[in-house]
Write a protein that holds these residues in place. Structure first.
Motif, PDB file in Angstrom:
ATOM      1  N   SER A 162     -38.126 -15.292 -12.271  1.00  0.00           N
ATOM      2  CA  SER A 162     -38.687 -15.846 -11.034  1.00  0.00           C
ATOM      3  C   SER A 162     -38.042 -15.141  -9.855  1.00  0.00           C
ATOM      4  CB  SER A 162     -38.409 -17.338 -10.965  1.00  0.00           C
ATOM      5  OG  SER A 162     -37.053 -17.554 -10.685  1.00  0.00           O
ATOM      6  N   GLY A 163     -38.808 -14.957  -8.824  1.00  0.00           N
ATOM      7  CA  GLY A 163     -38.257 -14.232  -7.691  1.00  0.00           C
ATOM      8  C   GLY A 163     -38.994 -14.592  -6.427  1.00  0.00           C
ATOM      9  N   PRO A 164     -38.464 -14.205  -5.298  1.00  0.00           N
ATOM     10  CA  PRO A 164     -39.112 -14.535  -4.032  1.00  0.00           C
ATOM     11  C   PRO A 164     -40.252 -13.579  -3.727  1.00  0.00           C
ATOM     12  CG  PRO A 164     -37.133 -13.302  -3.612  1.00  0.00           C
ATOM     13  CD  PRO A 164     -37.239 -13.443  -5.098  1.00  0.00           C
ATOM     14  N   PHE A 165     -41.160 -14.047  -2.892  1.00  0.00           N
ATOM     15  CA  PHE A 165     -42.170 -13.176  -2.313  1.00  0.00           C
ATOM     16  C   PHE A 165     -41.571 -12.673  -1.017  1.00  0.00           C
ATOM     17  CE2 PHE A 165     -45.859 -12.583   0.506  1.00  0.00           C
ATOM     18  CZ  PHE A 165     -46.552 -11.662  -0.239  1.00  0.00           C
ATOM     19  N   HIS A 166     -41.150 -11.445  -1.057  1.00  0.00           N
ATOM     20  CA  HIS A 166     -40.401 -10.939   0.085  1.00  0.00           C
ATOM     21  C   HIS A 166     -41.056  -9.658   0.565  1.00  0.00           C
ATOM     22  CE1 HIS A 166     -36.751 -10.651   2.514  1.00  0.00           C
ATOM     23  NE2 HIS A 166     -36.932  -9.348   2.393  1.00  0.00           N
ATOM     24  N   ILE A 167     -41.635  -9.726   1.739  1.00  0.00           N
ATOM     25  CA  ILE A 167     -42.274  -8.543   2.294  1.00  0.00           C
ATOM     26  C   ILE A 167     -41.536  -8.173   3.561  1.00  0.00           C
ATOM     27  CG2 ILE A 167     -44.370  -7.586   3.289  1.00  0.00           C
ATOM     28  CD1 ILE A 167     -44.535  -8.018   0.329  1.00  0.00           C
ATOM     29  N   LEU A 215     -48.957   4.262   7.456  1.00  0.00           N
ATOM     30  CA  LEU A 215     -49.516   4.194   6.100  1.00  0.00           C
ATOM     31  C   LEU A 215     -48.720   5.065   5.151  1.00  0.00           C
ATOM     32  CD1 LEU A 215     -53.291   4.379   5.325  1.00  0.00           C
ATOM     33  CD2 LEU A 215     -51.686   5.563   3.898  1.00  0.00           C
ATOM     34  N   VAL A 216     -48.413   6.284   5.588  1.00  0.00           N
ATOM     35  CA  VAL A 216     -47.726   7.172   4.655  1.00  0.00           C
ATOM     36  C   VAL A 216     -46.243   6.873   4.570  1.00  0.00           C
ATOM     37  CG1 VAL A 216     -49.382   9.032   4.847  1.00  0.00           C
ATOM     38  CG2 VAL A 216     -47.429   8.988   6.383  1.00  0.00           C
ATOM     39  N   SER A 217     -45.695   6.120   5.543  1.00  0.00           N
ATOM     40  CA  SER A 217     -44.262   5.827   5.409  1.00  0.00           C
ATOM     41  C   SER A 217     -44.001   4.388   4.981  1.00  0.00           C
ATOM     42  CB  SER A 217     -43.513   6.168   6.700  1.00  0.00           C
ATOM     43  OG  SER A 217     -44.242   5.821   7.815  1.00  0.00           O
ATOM     44  N   ALA A 218     -45.049   3.624   4.696  1.00  0.00           N
ATOM     45  CA  ALA A 218     -44.831   2.253   4.233  1.00  0.00           C
ATOM     46  C   ALA A 218     -44.112   2.263   2.903  1.00  0.00           C
ATOM     47  CB  ALA A 218     -46.162   1.534   4.091  1.00  0.00           C
ATOM     48  N   SER A 219     -43.310   1.218   2.699  1.00  0.00           N
ATOM     49  CA  SER A 219     -42.568   1.164   1.445  1.00  0.00           C
ATOM     50  C   SER A 219     -42.910  -0.061   0.625  1.00  0.00           C
ATOM     51  CB  SER A 219     -41.071   1.191   1.714  1.00  0.00           C
ATOM     52  OG  SER A 219     -40.392   1.263   0.496  1.00  0.00           O
ATOM     53  N   ASN A 220     -44.033  -0.676   0.921  1.00  0.00           N
ATOM     54  CA  ASN A 220     -44.522  -1.684  -0.014  1.00  0.00           C
ATOM     55  C   ASN A 220     -46.043  -1.725   0.074  1.00  0.00           C
ATOM     56  OD1 ASN A 220     -45.333  -3.657   2.060  1.00  0.00           O
ATOM     57  ND2 ASN A 220     -43.130  -3.841   2.391  1.00  0.00           N
ATOM     58  N   PHE A 221     -46.623  -2.347  -0.946  1.00  0.00           N
ATOM     59  CA  PHE A 221     -48.079  -2.299  -1.038  1.00  0.00           C
ATOM     60  C   PHE A 221     -48.750  -3.090   0.077  1.00  0.00           C
ATOM     61  CE2 PHE A 221     -47.411  -0.987  -5.501  1.00  0.00           C
ATOM     62  CZ  PHE A 221     -48.310   0.056  -5.532  1.00  0.00           C
ATOM     63  N   LEU A 266     -47.735  -3.534   3.232  1.00  0.00           N
ATOM     64  CA  LEU A 266     -47.758  -2.730   4.445  1.00  0.00           C
ATOM     65  C   LEU A 266     -48.756  -1.577   4.296  1.00  0.00           C
ATOM     66  CD1 LEU A 266     -46.024  -3.463   6.780  1.00  0.00           C
ATOM     67  CD2 LEU A 266     -44.417  -1.691   6.162  1.00  0.00           C
ATOM     68  N   LEU A 267     -48.769  -0.994   3.110  1.00  0.00           N
ATOM     69  CA  LEU A 267     -49.738   0.069   2.841  1.00  0.00           C
ATOM     70  C   LEU A 267     -51.151  -0.450   3.058  1.00  0.00           C
ATOM     71  CD1 LEU A 267     -50.308   2.925   1.660  1.00  0.00           C
ATOM     72  CD2 LEU A 267     -50.355   1.873  -0.578  1.00  0.00           C
ATOM     73  N   TYR A 268     -51.392  -1.651   2.552  1.00  0.00           N
ATOM     74  CA  TYR A 268     -52.731  -2.239   2.685  1.00  0.00           C
ATOM     75  C   TYR A 268     -53.061  -2.510   4.147  1.00  0.00           C
ATOM     76  CZ  TYR A 268     -56.749  -5.160   1.639  1.00  0.00           C
ATOM     77  OH  TYR A 268     -58.009  -5.673   1.574  1.00  0.00           O
ATOM     78  N   VAL A 269     -52.069  -3.038   4.876  1.00  0.00           N
ATOM     79  CA  VAL A 269     -52.308  -3.353   6.293  1.00  0.00           C
ATOM     80  C   VAL A 269     -52.741  -2.105   7.040  1.00  0.00           C
ATOM     81  CG1 VAL A 269     -51.163  -3.985   8.445  1.00  0.00           C
ATOM     82  CG2 VAL A 269     -50.776  -5.332   6.398  1.00  0.00           C
ATOM     83  N   PHE A 270     -52.013  -1.019   6.846  1.00  0.00           N
ATOM     84  CA  PHE A 270     -52.346   0.171   7.622  1.00  0.00           C
ATOM     85  C   PHE A 270     -53.528   0.918   7.016  1.00  0.00           C
ATOM     86  CE2 PHE A 270     -48.196  -0.894   9.180  1.00  0.00           C
ATOM     87  CZ  PHE A 270     -48.461  -0.873  10.531  1.00  0.00           C
ATOM     88  N   PHE A 317     -42.207  -0.741  -3.182  1.00  0.00           N
ATOM     89  CA  PHE A 317     -42.036   0.520  -3.893  1.00  0.00           C
ATOM     90  C   PHE A 317     -40.583   0.670  -4.329  1.00  0.00           C
ATOM     91  CE2 PHE A 317     -45.510   2.608  -1.060  1.00  0.00           C
ATOM     92  CZ  PHE A 317     -46.468   1.871  -1.710  1.00  0.00           C
ATOM     93  N   HIS A 318     -39.699   0.305  -3.409  1.00  0.00           N
ATOM     94  CA  HIS A 318     -38.275   0.557  -3.620  1.00  0.00           C
ATOM     95  C   HIS A 318     -37.616  -0.659  -4.263  1.00  0.00           C
ATOM     96  CE1 HIS A 318     -38.819  -1.568   0.118  1.00  0.00           C
ATOM     97  NE2 HIS A 318     -37.600  -2.006   0.007  1.00  0.00           N
ATOM     98  N   ASP A 319     -36.445  -0.426  -4.847  1.00  0.00           N
ATOM     99  CA  ASP A 319     -35.703  -1.531  -5.446  1.00  0.00           C
ATOM    100  C   ASP A 319     -35.114  -2.395  -4.349  1.00  0.00           C
ATOM    101  OD1 ASP A 319     -36.120  -0.663  -8.038  1.00  0.00           O
ATOM    102  OD2 ASP A 319     -34.504   0.802  -7.860  1.00  0.00           O
ATOM    103  N   THR A 320     -35.120  -3.710  -4.583  1.00  0.00           N
ATOM    104  CA  THR A 320     -34.388  -4.614  -3.712  1.00  0.00           C
ATOM    105  C   THR A 320     -33.451  -5.408  -4.592  1.00  0.00           C
ATOM    106  OG1 THR A 320     -36.059  -6.306  -3.949  1.00  0.00           O
ATOM    107  CG2 THR A 320     -36.295  -4.818  -2.091  1.00  0.00           C
TER     108      THR A 320
END
Lengths: 764, 531
Positions: free
Chosen positions: A115-120, A175-181, A183-187, A242-245
């Motif tokens: 289980s984990g948080p929804f963290h954007i 868009l090209v520098s976003a590091s999660n899906f 943010l990618l979707y937003v842009f 995309f990246h580890d947290t």
């Protein structure tokens, strides 16, 4: 902020500058800047572009000094956007999904702590892919913005145009520098919005408004798939980063990627004879395959098809040419439409999972790419609108890129990205050249109405020629290197041992045919525009002359790019710091040289673990060597290079034969029965639009009119009837208000008596 | 009971005395000079001085002598000093300031000081009503509101229609005063005391023992509600309002829609929740209040839909808002009737908040009408507002804000007022009230919400005319800057309340707090209360 590294500071500054410029233009544009609205945008883009190049240099240095981990990445956390603790219930949701496809799906992590948080978070990321895209986007955007200063100078909505352009560059860089899906979707949506606004920029024009709507709606179909893909990724992986947290390993993060590498070397587990060995491998690598994995990939690909105008969602791009030409060059050729390619390349590890017993997603990607390339090439043959020819050419070239990504080899994917990079130069050059012609011809873009412009517009002529040669793939121009690398990659898979070898063989043939068609239609347009008798439409008036230097200088710079970028970056012997080296340092791509990566041509092989290990090591060593030392251009593919070059020259020659001078040969050829049918199909654009009209638009319209009628007659009628009740009640009481003092007093006393009566009834 | 008037009482009445002195000064000075701006400026300064005096008399922070009201109010002669009265006094001063601004040039030149002097008497009367604990002083306070109003109506506009309106208001006002006085007399007869705080004990004892006169108490209740219902323009005592509003000037209509309503509501709350503190009386009280609320809201709104004269429309609007105020009264009474010791202050607090929101928005609208009209002519038909957004965008915007607030559009003051009213009507403690009562209040809330929707019909009609109708014959605003400032200030206040409602709710809640302790102490500690 003070403890940020230079790379992080640059990464934040690059999108921030266009954003600031946009806000300044939006606020001051309509009142104060007016005709000078381009100043903040151009200024912001100059700095942004310089910073992007500096970022590339810094990244290069960082890669060289970097030893640990897979590839090189660095992220910068700006702020937390959304955070829901304990949002992800790994065990429950995963089981459900696992059951529905009949496949067990687990994670590298124990189910107990799943289980984990929804963290954007608004987190930016710098790696090879991002930096290349940033440099390309800001450079091309800068040149096109300068060109647009000349192109749009008479337009009343100048400030609006530059505001949208600034907003677009901001969104694209994000868009090209976003590091999660997310943010990618937003842009992803933001660039779609900018595209919509700019296609419909001349909204008084009916076609422009309709084209904007069409682009937006067709993109919605793709975005719908993209959104579903994100939901799947969240349910399956429990994170969208995309990246580890610290909460979860990122979907494309070091932890998951390196587990793909390490777990492979453990022979004991897969040697146990588990009935579903292939899937166990994915379990251990931390990537989910099977039906779910395939679904994620196909949905992502649907999103990419929408944005990058691939078959079957390509229909919006040709119509999008209704927008101002700089927009076509920037958004619909060089940058936004490549977002799909970028996204699929970014998600390479997801596409590499074993989806047995289902399709391999990479075969789907390659097929869509190859088909789009061929179809769009055929359609481009017969179009009369110069910009539409270029639009179909864009679809075709994007198809090449997807074909390259579909090969699933590092060489192929880097070739695809390289083609994206070079294509940005020569395609925006061609569009700007077309815009220059259009500007001079008073807005006319039908090639039948003008011709022989080479003397009238020499700068445009020569730069267009450079672009056309680069697009056709003539050595040593940009297009040759990148296209050849793609053909070589596809050829390799086609001649390998993969399950899909025969498919790729056919795709390779299609790609060769497309290369021939590319040269043919490009030079058809070129000859029709610049050769033959000088012909100028009436609309041109006294405008028919070479464009001003502010428009031709960007043309020249782009032409130099089209001439040189392939030569500079695609040469054999390019080092670790060249294009291939930088691109390959992206973690998503760097993982491919690690032994855990499952290349396409080993998919069918079910050898013992030891054999696979040694084979993979051999292969990875070979790839590493080939990429690092030989660059993209491998000696063994001289044959491919020669074939494609011959085809291109042949195409140019045939185009010259057919379209130079009187076009009687064309008229004769069209009379052949086969060619007649082919021409009809090509001219009718494979009839996608009428078919979609019948299958999608008409049912939609019918449903809409039913709903409208329901709303109009039933709901509105009901509401209006109810609305009449209060005033009706009011009318009943109106007579009480007669204006007579005595009556009022009487009513009051009656009221008192009634109250008294009720009190009496109540109390006694 | 013979209340001693001592100096302490005089000190406590200092703001009221200041207003009365200013009024007298205005009357006298008007005989020598008609310089309007000067006298109005002095009066405005007087209001500000009154505000300063109020800050010195904050019952929560210590009075002149340093004593602070913590829960229990202080009685001084016929006066009651508690946060409730104090809060209303602030409202009166703010309303007075806005009215003075919008009446800056109202009335004929030679009678201008009589006009403004009367306004100050009304304000003094309102302040007295807010803090009286005795029937005689209460009645005097109410008449101090009524009689100057007659004068103002008469001298506001020298026309037949105005005189007819004045006459109607005068006669019906006298009738209502008579009813009220009759009710007071019966109340005195039933309880034998003029002090409101002593009545519950007498009623409680008599209820157990059973005197004959105690049976007059319900009749007294009905007559009091009737008399004060006239002031609040509640159905069926509302008939004067449309005719009078239409006949008189916009400035006077603004006065009529706010001042008597404050007086009526405060007096009602004071009498009902101090005097009639007995379960069966309270039950009768909430039932009547609920019935009046239902009728008043609905009739006011449906009639307003039919109007084309702006002041007549606003008259019906004022009627419908009286119905909303009755929701709060009904809730307070119902809670008190169910369990006397329960400390639900929601009803009073909500009504108070609603009163503030209503008064500010209504004054803003009437100030706009004053601004758009002039000394010699009035704005009558709705269509005269057409194109206002083009010719006077600022004033159109401020009026739109006030109209939207009255409709109850978030995030303006009126929205929070309605929200709080509906909320308190729905959130009874289930232990204290039976199911039938809760259902009745559920119906009340539904009708209230439907009425809010109906009211949008005519408020938004005004907005639509201002913004979407091309200007016909353009209105020449000759009202001067005073009404304009008042209109914009009202709109700003409406927005401010809407933006930080918590600050105001805190104050209205604190104002409503004293009700519970009074009841508790008066009933249980009757014997020990030595005076």
């Amino acid at each position: 902020m003070s403890d940020w590294t230079t790379i992080q500071k640059l990464l934040v500054a690059i999108p921030a500058l266009p954003l600031v410029a946009t806000m300044v233009t939006a606020l001051l544009g309509p009142r104060y800047l007016r005709g000078k609205s381009h100043l903040p945008i151009v200024f912001g883009l100059v700095i942004s572009c310089v910073l992007s190049l500096e970022l590339l240099r810094q990244l290069n240095r960082a890669i060289e000094n970097h030893e640990t981990g897979i590839g090189y990445e660095t992220t910068v956390d700006l702020w937390t956007w959304a955070s829901v603790p304990e949002a992800y219930d790994g065990s429950g949701s995963r089981k459900t999904i696992g059951d529905s496809t009949g496949r067990l799906i687990t994670d590298v992590h124990d189910a107990s702590d799943s289980s984990g948080p929804f963290h954007i978070a608004v987190t930016l990321r710098a790696d090879g892919l991002t930096c290349i895209m940033l440099a390309m986007v800001t450079l091309v955007a800068l040149l096109i913005a300068i060109y647009a200063v000349g192109y749009m100078h008479q337009d009343r909505g100048c400030w609006r145009f530059f505001t949208y352009i600034g907003l677009f560059v901001f969104s694209m860089t994000m868009l090209v520098s976003a590091s999660n899906f997310v943010l990618l979707y937003v842009f992803w949506e933001a660039v779609g919005l900018c595209s919509y606004l700019l296609i419909g920029f001349w909204y008084e024009k009916r076609e422009a408004a309709a084209a904007g709507t069409k682009a937006f709606l067709v993109n919605r179909v793709g975005d719908f798939g993209f959104a579903l893909a994100l939901f799947f990724i969240w349910t399956v992986y429990g994170t969208l980063n995309f990246h580890d947290t610290q909460n979860a390993p990122g979907v494309l993060g070091q932890e998951r990627l390196s587990s793909m590498q390490q777990e492979f070397g453990r022979p004991g587990e897969s040697g146990e004879g588990h009935p579903r060995g292939a899937q166990d491998q994915d379990v251990r690598t931390g990537y989910v395959g099977g039906g779910i994995g395939l679904a994620i990939c196909l949905l992502l690909m649907l999103g990419a098809c929408g944005k990058s105008a691939q078959f079957p969602l390509h229909v919006w791009l040709p119509d999008a040419m209704e927008g101002p030409t700089p927009v076509s060059a920037l958004i619909h050729a060089a940058t936004m439409v490549t977002a799909g390619v970028y996204m699929v390349a970014r998600c390479t590890p997801l596409f590499a999972v074993d989806c047995a017993p289902y399709l391999d997603p990479r075969a789907v990607v390659a097929t869509i790419g190859g088909l789009s390339a061929l179809i769009a090439g055929i359609i481009a043959m017969t179009q009369n609108d110069l910009k539409r020819v270029l639009a179909y050419s864009t679809i075709s070239q994007l198809g090449y890129m997807f074909l390259a990504l579909g090969t699933g080899s590092l060489v192929g994917i880097i070739a695809g990205m390289f083609h994206l990079f070079t294509h940005a130069f020569f395609k925006s050059l061609l569009f700007l050249g077309a815009g220059s012609v259009m500007h001079a011809m008073g807005g006319v873009i039908d090639m039948r109405k003008f011709g022989g412009l080479r003397r009238l517009m020499p700068m445009t002529f020569w730069t267009f020629l450079a672009g056309a040669l680069a697009l056709s793939g003539i050595w040593p121009l940009a297009g040759f290197f990148s296209k050849d690398a793609i053909l070589a990659a596809a050829y390799d898979v086609g001649h390998g041992e993969a399950a899909y070898a025969s498919l790729f063989l056919w795709l390779t043939y299609a790609a060769f045919l497309t290369a021939f068609l590319t040269a043919l239609y490009t030079f058809r347009a070129f000859y029709m525009t610049f050769f033959g008798a000088e012909e100028i439409p009436a609309e041109a008036g006294h405008h028919a002359r070479e464009s001003r230097p502010i428009m031709t200088v960007p043309l020249v710079i782009l032409a130099l790019g089209a001439l040189a970028v392939g030569w500079i970056f695609g040469q054999p012997g390019a080092t670790k710091s060249g294009f291939a080296g930088v691109a390959a340092s992206t973690p998503s791509l760097a993982v491919m040289v690690h032994p855990g990566y499952r290349a396409l041509d080993t998919a069918a092989e079910r050898k013992s673990a030891a054999e696979r290990k040694s084979a993979a090591e051999k292969k990875s060593a070979a790839e590493k060597g080939s990429v690092a030392e030989k660059g993209l251009h491998q000696d063994s593919h001289r044959r491919v290079a020669i074939i494609s070059l011959v085809l291109a020259v042949l195409g140019i020659g045939i185009a010259g034969f057919l379209y130079l001078g009187d076009a009687r040969e064309v008229r004769a050829i069209i009379q052949w029965p086969v060619m007649k049918q082919l021409h009809r199909i090509s001219y009718g654009k494979f009839f996608f639009d009428p078919v979609y009209w019948i299958l999608v638009v008409l049912p939609g319209l019918a449903l809409a009119s039913i709903c409208y009628a329901f709303d109009r007659w039933l709901i509105d009628g009901l509401v209006n009837t109810i609305g009449r009740i209060p005033s009706g009640i009011g009318r009943l009481f109106r007579n009480m208000q007669c204006g007579m003092l005595q009556t009022y007093a009487l009513w009051m006393l009656l009221g008192v008596l009634t109250l008294l009566g009720s009190a009496v009834w109540h109390m006694w | 009971m013979n209340p001693q008037v001592d100096w302490n009482t005089v000190w406590l009445l200092l703001p009221e005395l200041l207003l009365v002195l200013l009024a007298v000064w205005a009357y006298v000075a008007g005989a020598f000079s008609h310089y309007r701006n000067g006298s109005n400026a002095i009066l405005l300064a007087g209001l500000i001085l009154g505000g300063y005096l109020l800050t010195q008399q904050n019952p929560s922070h210590g009075l002149w002598d340093g004593t602070a009201v913590q829960g229990n109010p202080i009685f001084s002669g016929p006066l009651i000093v508690d946060p409730f009265g104090h809060t209303i006094r602030w409202l009166v001063l703010v309303v007075g300031g806005l009215m003075l601004l919008s009446m800056w040039r109202a009335g004929p030149e030679d009678l201008s000081t009589e006009y403004t002097g009367s306004l100050f008497l009304i304000l003094a009367g309102l302040m007295i009503v807010t803090r009286t604990d005795e029937l005689v002083l209460l009645f005097l306070g109410l008449e101090l509101v009524s009689i100057p109003t007659y004068i103002m109506l008469f001298i506001g506009r020298q026309r037949t229609a105005a005189h007819e309106a004045t006459t109607k208001y005068f006669y019906l006002g006298i009738l209502s005063s008579g009813l009220l006085l009759y009710g007071f007399a019966l109340l005195y007869g039933a309880t034998g005391t003029m002090q409101l705080r002593e009545m519950p004990d007498v009623l409680a004892i008599s209820g157990a023992g059973g005197g004959t006169l105690i049976r007059l108490a319900p009749a007294a209740l009905v007559l009091v509600i009737a008399g004060l219902g006239f002031k609040m323009a509640a159905v069926p005592f509302h008939f004067y309002a449309p005719d009078v509003y239409e006949g008189t000037t916009a400035a006077n209509a603004g006065l009529l829609s706010v001042a008597p309503k404050i007086a009526g509501l405060i007096a009602l709350v004071r009498i009902m929740l101090a005097g009639f503190m007995k379960p069966d009386l309270l039950e009768l009280g909430w039932q009547m209040a609920l019935a009046l609320a239902l009728m008043t809201m609905t009739l006011g709104n449906v009639m307003a839909l039919l109007q084309n004269n702006v002041r007549r429309m606003m008259a019906y609007s004022a009627i419908s808002h009286a119905g909303y105020l009755f929701i709060g009264v009904a809730v307070a009474l119902a809670v008190a009737s169910g369990e006397v010791s329960s400390a639900n202050v929601g009803g009073i607090s909500a009504a108070l908040f609603y009163l503030v929101a209503y008064a500010l928005a209504t004054l803003g609208i009437f100030a706009t009408f004053v601004y758009l009209a002039g000394a010699d002519r009035e704005l009558d038909h709705i269509d005269e507002l057409a194109g206002l957004s083009k010719s006077r965008p600022m004033i159109a915007l401020s009026m739109t804000i006030c109209l939207l607030s009255l409709t109850g559009v978030p995030p303006l003051a009126g929205f929070w007022g309605k929200l709080e009213l509906f909320f308190c009507a729905l959130c009874f403690d289930p232990k204290t009230v039976d199911i039938a009562t809760r259902n009745w209040f559920g119906v009340l809330v539904i009708v209230g919400a439907m009425n809010a929707a109906i009211s949008a019909g005519y408020y938004l009609r005004l907005v639509g005319v201002m913004y979407f109708r091309p200007a016909g014959k353009s209105v020449q605003p000759t009202g001067g800057s005073g009404p304009m400032i008042a209109a914009i200030a009202s709109a700003v206040l409406v927005i401010a309340i809407g933006m930080m409602p918590a600050w105001f709710f805190e104050r209205t809640n604190r104002a409503a707090e004293p009700w519970q302790p009074i009841v508790a102490t008066t009933i249980s500690n009757h014997a020990s209360e030595a005076r």
